[in-house]
Write a protein that holds these residues in place. Sequence first.
Motif, mmCIF file in Angstrom:
data_model
loop_
_atom_site.group_PDB
_atom_site.id
_atom_site.type_symbol
_atom_site.label_atom_id
_atom_site.label_comp_id
_atom_site.label_asym_id
_atom_site.label_seq_id
_atom_site.Cartn_x
_atom_site.Cartn_y
_atom_site.Cartn_z
ATOM 1 N N ASP A 63 50.592 71.528 31.561
ATOM 2 C CA ASP A 63 50.185 70.515 31.936
ATOM 3 C C ASP A 63 50.286 70.359 33.076
ATOM 4 N N PHE A 64 51.131 70.313 34.639
ATOM 5 C CA PHE A 64 51.156 69.753 36.109
ATOM 6 C C PHE A 64 49.833 70.701 36.399
ATOM 7 N N GLN A 66 46.728 72.138 34.758
ATOM 8 C CA GLN A 66 46.022 71.517 34.255
ATOM 9 C C GLN A 66 45.387 69.415 35.472
ATOM 10 N N SER A 67 46.737 68.997 35.535
ATOM 11 C CA SER A 67 46.115 67.879 36.593
ATOM 12 C C SER A 67 45.970 67.729 37.866
ATOM 13 N N ASP A 70 42.532 69.302 36.716
ATOM 14 C CA ASP A 70 41.694 67.163 36.950
ATOM 15 C C ASP A 70 41.349 66.777 38.193
ATOM 16 N N ALA A 71 42.084 66.593 38.945
ATOM 17 C CA ALA A 71 42.618 65.691 40.350
ATOM 18 C C ALA A 71 41.571 66.462 41.170
#
Length: 207
Positions: A63-64, A66-67, A70-71
């Motif tokens: 999740d980290f 992937q963030s 996304d950023a």
Amino acid sequence: TLTRLHEALDGALAFVSGRSLSAIDRLFAPLSTAAVGCHGAEIRGADGRVTALTDPIPHSVRDFFQSLADAYPGTMLEDKLYSLALHYRLAPDARPALDAAVKAQQSLLAAEKVVVRSGKAVIDVKRLGIDKGTGVRALMREPPFLGRAPVFGGDDTTDADVFRILPELGGHGFSVGKAFEGAAYEFPSPRDVRQWLANLAEAGVAA
């Protein structure tokens, strides 16, 4: 060329990659060989049996990263289950920010027992204690590799883990495009490697 070598070596030919086994197969289809995938997290023997040498990457780590993808536009997260690859080839200016973000999460990474390494415009994430070297060592315990001396070639920073263990296996290593500690020979380019392999296939190699 590779098919002929695979046959001449009685199946003792393997691909060693940070890619998943399925990605390796897509690259070299229809040839299917023994392989070490996901930086040593999964191996496929010459008999086709697949073994996972570690657990999948934890959701918190996935999740980290992937963030981050996304950023930062132009970056892409490749999820290989047992490892991750955050590609930033299309967003090279994002590297300092990505490195800083990863550094800020060292406590999370340490707690989840994962390590991060930089490659060619990519940040690789894998399980602690698992690398291409551990994968090759495991594969060399299985037939038809058992009792043979491995010959390994690589050009990526993560290939250093294989060069490091070659002496204990009685093996030989060559690098491509740059020198690596433990590599006995350096090919100038991938083209030279392909020509060398073609020459071996043409001459025939001892099984």
